[in-house]
Design an enzyme around this catalytic site. Structure first.
Site, mmCIF file in Angstrom:
data_model
loop_
_atom_site.group_PDB
_atom_site.id
_atom_site.type_symbol
_atom_site.label_atom_id
_atom_site.label_comp_id
_atom_site.label_asym_id
_atom_site.label_seq_id
_atom_site.Cartn_x
_atom_site.Cartn_y
_atom_site.Cartn_z
ATOM 1 N N GLU A 66 15.635 73.705 51.212
ATOM 2 C CA GLU A 66 16.979 74.174 51.575
ATOM 3 C C GLU A 66 17.418 75.362 50.712
ATOM 4 O O GLU A 66 18.579 75.494 50.349
ATOM 5 C CB GLU A 66 17.984 73.019 51.497
ATOM 6 C CG GLU A 66 17.622 71.864 52.418
ATOM 7 C CD GLU A 66 18.591 70.695 52.355
ATOM 8 O OE1 GLU A 66 19.696 70.862 51.796
ATOM 9 O OE2 GLU A 66 18.245 69.612 52.876
ATOM 10 N N GLU B 267 13.746 66.635 57.433
ATOM 11 C CA GLU B 267 14.891 65.755 57.197
ATOM 12 C C GLU B 267 15.789 65.763 58.428
ATOM 13 O O GLU B 267 16.120 66.819 58.956
ATOM 14 C CB GLU B 267 15.741 66.211 56.002
ATOM 15 C CG GLU B 267 15.134 66.023 54.647
ATOM 16 C CD GLU B 267 16.104 66.412 53.534
ATOM 17 O OE1 GLU B 267 17.342 66.330 53.751
ATOM 18 O OE2 GLU B 267 15.639 66.815 52.454
#
Length: 463
Positions: free
Chosen positions: A284, A391
């Protein structure tokens, strides 16, 4: 609620041709985005092109992943590995975490799919960091890989031992014959009078293993989630801090190496017992906004790629860990959660698998009305690597989405921790795990035509 025409226009401007690309183009490997680092000429076929010393079992796992990817690109999706993330530190120490109040046994969310469906996930990702609000790195029971650097008999560090034991137990089976590693029965009495009980999975190889590392900022005296955040790192006030982290000879660089040595010691024990690991570091990195971004987000691309390369060289070169499969996973580049990630790609010589952490929408209100998660799947095609949904709070095949994996045939789909029960009904979980093209775990399960033990001797060949 359907998005307005104005909103659709905004999304199309953001996504470019990706939002309207045909599904057939995606299966052919045609991405709508261009990447700043040279796209691959074709699909990476083996792990040796990145690590000539890769272990045979790591090579076998990669061949499995790339075989599933090749089939998907050819329009004949063989299957998607169902994955589950487990935050063992929260399971052990946070009574409010999960689907009921009170502590949970380590691996609670590894076992939970079986409680609902009778089947285990085919992949378990474990989080070694960030720690649980404790001073310095530490471990629970003393172990030979803990070394003198990591104080032992630390109650709130017991979960790191559980992480190692769970990884061994998924790959080799629980309970298992005493192979010289720790906790082969799954039950261990701890120094403080308690005991840890790991979920049994049939006593034989049951699936694949991954690890993430929510690393607190280098030099942080306290190891916890709060110290992973960009707003709490020195870089929030000192723009020169990250360059000192990357510069050998500085105190900041030494602090980074100390963190990486903690990771390497645990990974090294898994390597010694021939456990291949899908390692997903510094994820991320393209997050927008400093409030919930990690300290490695908000860096200049040159700084981020240098950080990744440093980690790779330390783990593989300095520490000789050849059981690793490196996963690069930006957050969804939806203009809200994340911006375009392409400049942060470390390069094919440092990455084996590409993925996305997708919290941009929900199954009933997907970001891309043309197909839930399809935007991100198309966008990652040019890298020539297996593509994973790294995710998600949601299972792919719920009541609102029945064809997700046909539109976006991810090789692996991982549900985040307690999201399994907080965001999905039991019926949704059963629908996903019972689908004939999802691959589940356990002693009797495995990819079509392949049993998990076949991977253990490193002889798995693509069908």
């Amino acid at each position: 609620m359907n998005p307005s025409k104005r909103e659709l226009k905004r999304r199309n401007l953001l996504l470019g041709a990706a939002a309207t690309a045909a599904a057939g183009g995606a299966l052919a490997g045609v991405a709508a985005f261009s990447t700043s680092r040279a796209p691959a000429a074709g699909l990476q076929k083996d792990l040796l092109s990145r690590d000539p010393k890769a272990s045979k079992t790591a090579q076998a796992v990669y061949r499995l992943l790339v075989g599933l990817e090749a089939d998907a690109r050819a329009g004949r999706r063989r299957g998607t590995l169902m994955g589950q993330h487990a935050e063992v530190h929260n399971e052990r120490y946070n009574p409010e975490y999960g689907d009921h109040s009170g502590p949970k046994p380590p691996g609670y969310y590894y076992r939970k799919p079986r409680d609902i469906t009778g089947k285990l996930p085919a992949f378990l990702e474990l989080d070694l960091g960030p720690g649980y609000q404790q001073q310095g790195w530490g471990v629970g029971e003393p172990r030979d890989y803990s070394r003198a650097a990591w104080p032992a008999r630390r109650e709130f560090w017991t979960y790191t031992n559980d992480v190692v034991d769970l990884a061994l137990g998924v790959w080799h089976g629980l309970p298992r014959a005493d192979d010289g590693s720790y906790n082969p029965t799954g039950t261990e009495r701890l120094w403080n009078g308690t005991k840890t009980v790991l979920p049994e999975n049939g006593g034989a190889p049951a699936g694949l293993v991954g690890m993430s590392f929510h690393q607190p900022w280098p030099g942080s005296p306290v190891k916890s989630y709060e110290q992973t955040l960009r707003r709490n790192a020195p870089s929030a006030k000192d723009p020169g801090w990250i360059d000192r982290v990357l510069t050998p000879g500085t105190a900041e660089h030494a602090a980074l190496l100390l963190d990486l040595s903690f990771l390497a010691d645990h990974l090294g024990h898994l390597a010694a017992h021939d456990v291949p690991v899908l390692l997903r570091p510094y994820h991320e990195m393209n997050s927008l906004g400093a409030e919930q971004s990690f300290w490695w987000a908000g860096l200049e691309p040159r700084q981020y790629t240098a950080l990744w390369e440093l980690l790779h060289h330390y783990l593989v070169g300095s520490r000789g860990l050849h059981n690793l499969i490196f996963v690069w996973a930006p957050t969804a580049w939806d203009g809200v959660h994340g911006g375009e990630p392409w400049d942060f790609y470390p390069g094919g010589e440092y990455v084996d698998v590409v993925g996305v952490d997708d919290y941009s929408g929900t199954p009933d209100r997907p970001f891309d009305p043309g197909g839930w998660t399809s935007t991100w799947h198309r966008g990652l095609a040019d890298y020539g690597k297996p593509r994973i949904l790294a995710e998600s709070f949601h299972v792919p095949l719920g009541a609102a989405q029945r064809t997700t994996l046909d539109q976006a045939p991810w090789v692996l789909w991982t549900v985040w921790g307690d999201g399994l029960t907080a965001k999905n009904s039991d019926a949704d979980v059963r629908r996903t795990y019972d689908d004939p093209k999802t691959i589940t775990g356990g002693r009797e399960s495995g990819p079509a035509g392949v049993q998990w033990p076949t991977l253990h001797d490193g002889t798995f060949e693509e069908e």
